[in-house]
Scaffold this active site. Structure first.
Site, PDB file in Angstrom:
ATOM      1  N   HIS A 144       6.268 -31.822  54.482  1.00  0.00           N
ATOM      2  CA  HIS A 144       6.189 -30.506  53.622  1.00  0.00           C
ATOM      3  C   HIS A 144       4.776 -30.522  52.766  1.00  0.00           C
ATOM      4  O   HIS A 144       4.413 -31.596  52.321  1.00  0.00           O
ATOM      5  CB  HIS A 144       7.363 -30.438  52.885  1.00  0.00           C
ATOM      6  CG  HIS A 144       8.706 -30.663  53.565  1.00  0.00           C
ATOM      7  ND1 HIS A 144       9.532 -31.474  53.546  1.00  0.00           N
ATOM      8  CD2 HIS A 144       9.296 -29.634  54.293  1.00  0.00           C
ATOM      9  CE1 HIS A 144      10.512 -31.339  54.305  1.00  0.00           C
ATOM     10  NE2 HIS A 144      10.229 -30.122  54.744  1.00  0.00           N
ATOM     11  N   HIS A 170       6.954 -31.874  45.143  1.00  0.00           N
ATOM     12  CA  HIS A 170       7.244 -30.364  44.823  1.00  0.00           C
ATOM     13  C   HIS A 170       7.526 -29.653  43.264  1.00  0.00           C
ATOM     14  O   HIS A 170       7.503 -28.479  43.010  1.00  0.00           O
ATOM     15  CB  HIS A 170       8.649 -29.923  45.687  1.00  0.00           C
ATOM     16  CG  HIS A 170       8.480 -30.011  46.986  1.00  0.00           C
ATOM     17  ND1 HIS A 170       7.587 -29.339  47.842  1.00  0.00           N
ATOM     18  CD2 HIS A 170       9.349 -30.697  47.895  1.00  0.00           C
ATOM     19  CE1 HIS A 170       7.624 -29.936  49.272  1.00  0.00           C
ATOM     20  NE2 HIS A 170       8.625 -30.652  49.493  1.00  0.00           N
ATOM     21  N   ASP A 178       9.195 -37.938  56.578  1.00  0.00           N
ATOM     22  CA  ASP A 178       9.939 -36.926  56.933  1.00  0.00           C
ATOM     23  C   ASP A 178       8.974 -35.972  58.245  1.00  0.00           C
ATOM     24  O   ASP A 178       9.941 -35.419  58.721  1.00  0.00           O
ATOM     25  CB  ASP A 178      10.610 -36.153  56.031  1.00  0.00           C
ATOM     26  CG  ASP A 178       9.734 -35.578  54.899  1.00  0.00           C
ATOM     27  OD1 ASP A 178       8.443 -35.819  55.128  1.00  0.00           O
ATOM     28  OD2 ASP A 178       9.940 -34.615  54.220  1.00  0.00           O
ATOM     29  N   ASP A 211       3.395 -36.284  53.429  1.00  0.00           N
ATOM     30  CA  ASP A 211       4.829 -35.754  53.674  1.00  0.00           C
ATOM     31  C   ASP A 211       4.869 -34.706  54.552  1.00  0.00           C
ATOM     32  O   ASP A 211       4.001 -33.871  54.896  1.00  0.00           O
ATOM     33  CB  ASP A 211       5.420 -35.478  52.483  1.00  0.00           C
ATOM     34  CG  ASP A 211       6.847 -35.145  52.480  1.00  0.00           C
ATOM     35  OD1 ASP A 211       7.786 -35.883  52.000  1.00  0.00           O
ATOM     36  OD2 ASP A 211       7.092 -33.680  52.669  1.00  0.00           O
TER      37      ASP A 211
HETATM   38  C1  SP5 Z   1      10.325 -34.225  48.952  1.00  0.00           C
HETATM   39  C2  SP5 Z   1      10.792 -33.297  50.297  1.00  0.00           C
HETATM   40  O1  SP5 Z   1      10.791 -33.939  51.401  1.00  0.00           O
HETATM   41  N1  SP5 Z   1      11.306 -32.142  49.910  1.00  0.00           N
HETATM   42  C3  SP5 Z   1      12.135 -31.532  50.887  1.00  0.00           C
HETATM   43  C4  SP5 Z   1      12.330 -30.240  50.581  1.00  0.00           C
HETATM   44  C5  SP5 Z   1      12.737 -29.021  51.773  1.00  0.00           C
HETATM   45  N2  SP5 Z   1      14.035 -28.906  52.058  1.00  0.00           N
HETATM   46  C6  SP5 Z   1      13.749 -28.001  52.735  1.00  0.00           C
HETATM   47  C7  SP5 Z   1      15.548 -27.843  53.394  1.00  0.00           C
HETATM   48  C8  SP5 Z   1      15.796 -26.684  53.921  1.00  0.00           C
HETATM   49  C9  SP5 Z   1      16.974 -26.589  54.566  1.00  0.00           C
HETATM   50  N3  SP5 Z   1      17.922 -27.465  54.373  1.00  0.00           N
HETATM   51  C10 SP5 Z   1      19.099 -27.256  55.175  1.00  0.00           C
HETATM   52  C11 SP5 Z   1      20.365 -28.345  55.184  1.00  0.00           C
HETATM   53  C12 SP5 Z   1      21.301 -28.094  56.293  1.00  0.00           C
HETATM   54  N4  SP5 Z   1      22.051 -29.358  56.345  1.00  0.00           N
HETATM   55 ZN    ZN Z   2       9.211 -33.327  52.680  1.00  0.00          ZN
END
Ligand code: SP5
Ligand code: ZN
Length: 358
Positions: free
Chosen positions: A212, A174, A300, A210
């Site tokens: 994302h 990212h 993930d 990944d």
């Molecule tokens: C490298 C990678 O996998 N980065 C991930 C970034 C995306 N994260 C989004 C998370 C959005 C919501 N998180 C909520 C946490 C609630 N405990």
């Molecule tokens: Zn990710």
């Protein structure tokens, strides 16, 4: 120096310094939630890859890193934690993580040239594009050592290893040329791709599995013909991070027209369609004449991952490894996301096994 590889045995490159980054929290929709990108990820992966030879990363200079990232971003990340500690923040708010609260978006500047902010808490939003990616005292040494891990793995491949695994942490896909976010600070995969270019490969593919979309890697190579970027990920059009990018309509520009390929998938996709999409990216990279491969290996997309929408299993990751390994290209496998500590290592091992034995 290794010039031949034992089938199925993949050198695992790592650095103990990657454990130094402790984000502690992510600020998400205004609330501090516990960080999921934790140091224990390193040990979970090391344990699962115990049967493979282990190499500690060696220090590399900034030449390749500076080709990928803006010097302003590198300076900010290298100095922000110390500057924050020297400021009034511990007294004011009682916490030592650098976190933005103010973002100089085009909506604010409206075409005017802003004078750079003086206050550190106002400078942060120039480089950081979300509130989930905190900088602490160990962040720079960890992120910089992850670059050494990626470059050391690229060295092994340049020296004749067919495949090397880079246990990078924090992840990187990212991170853009001049921006960090999404738990990423420096783009390890982009640096590995640039290193492979410099070792003589005229065209390199980055394939990102990944969950994302790797908006940072896409942005870095957006207008370049010599590095392809292909990604399979959960559809940002269904509301998922990184929200703005990862749509199928994004294909590159200028000399890079046609060198980006996105395969966004709906929630609940599961193994069959996901592995098929990875195969499509493998075919695409293979037919484009690439002579080396970087895999952005986030796990993930797995069913056990917190918030994972794609429901991929270890068999799915093994299948993805087979599809990309079957290209037969020299490959650097770069760790990205994957947050479920009990299953994380097994998912990485399944991919590596599939890739190395295909
Ligand atoms: C490298 C990678 O996998 N980065 C991930 C970034 C995306 N994260 C989004 C998370 C959005 C919501 N998180 C909520 C946490 C609630 N405990
Ligand atoms: Zn990710």
């Amino acid at each position: 120096m290794t010039t031949s590889s034992t089938p199925g045995r993949v050198p695992v490159v790592w650095s103990p310094d990657t454990r130094l980054h402790e984000p502690r929290h992510e600020i998400w929709v205004g609330a501090a939630t516990p960080a999921v990108e934790v140091p224990a990820r390193v040990d979970a992966i090391l344990a699962a890859l115990e049967g493979h030879p282990r190499h500690e990363a060696t220090r590399h200079d900034d030449a390749v890193l500076s080709a990928v990232h803006d010097e302003g971003l590198l300076d900010f990340l290298a100095t922000a934690a110390e500057a924050w500690a020297a400021g009034p923040y511990a007294e004011l708010v009682g916490q030592d993580r650098v976190v933005p609260y103010f973002f100089p978006t085009p909506a604010m500047t409206q075409g005017m040239t802003p004078t750079p902010a003086v206050a550190l808490h106002a400078q942060t939003g120039r480089w950081c594009y979300d509130t989930m990616t905190l900088v602490g005292p160990g962040t720079w040494p960890a992120a910089r050592s992850a670059i050494d891990v990626a470059l050391s793995a690229a060295d092994l491949v340049a020296a004749g290893e067919r495949t090397a695994y880079a246990l990078c942490r924090p992840p990187g896909h990212h991170a853009t040329r001049a921006g960090y976010g999404g738990s990423c600070y420096l783009n390890n995969a982009a640096v590995a791709a640039e290193a492979l270019r410099r070792s003589g490969h005229e065209r390199v593919a980055v394939v990102d599995v990944d969950a994302h979309h790797g908006n940072g890697t896409q942005a870095i190579f957006w207008d370049r013909a010599d590095v392809l970027y292909g990604s399979v990920h959960v559809d940002p059009g269904a509301g998922w991070f990184p929200h703005l990018f990862g749509h199928a309509t994004e294909t590159g520009t200028g000399e890079g027209a046609g060198t980006t390929r996105n395969l966004p998938l709906p929630e609940g996709t599961r193994d069959a369609r996901w592995v098929e999409a990875v195969g499509e990216l493998a075919d695409w990279a293979g037919s484009a004449g690439c002579s080396a491969l970087v895999v952005s290996l986030g796990v993930d997309a797995a069913a056990d991952d917190p918030e994972s929408p794609l429901l991929v299993t270890a068999d799915g990751y093994r299948g993805a490894g087979r599809a990309l390994g079957a290209l037969g290209l020299p490959a650097v496998l770069v760790q990205e996301g994957g947050y479920h500590l009990p299953s994380l290592g097994g998912l990485v091992a399944a991919y590596v096994e599939g890739h190395a034995t295909s």
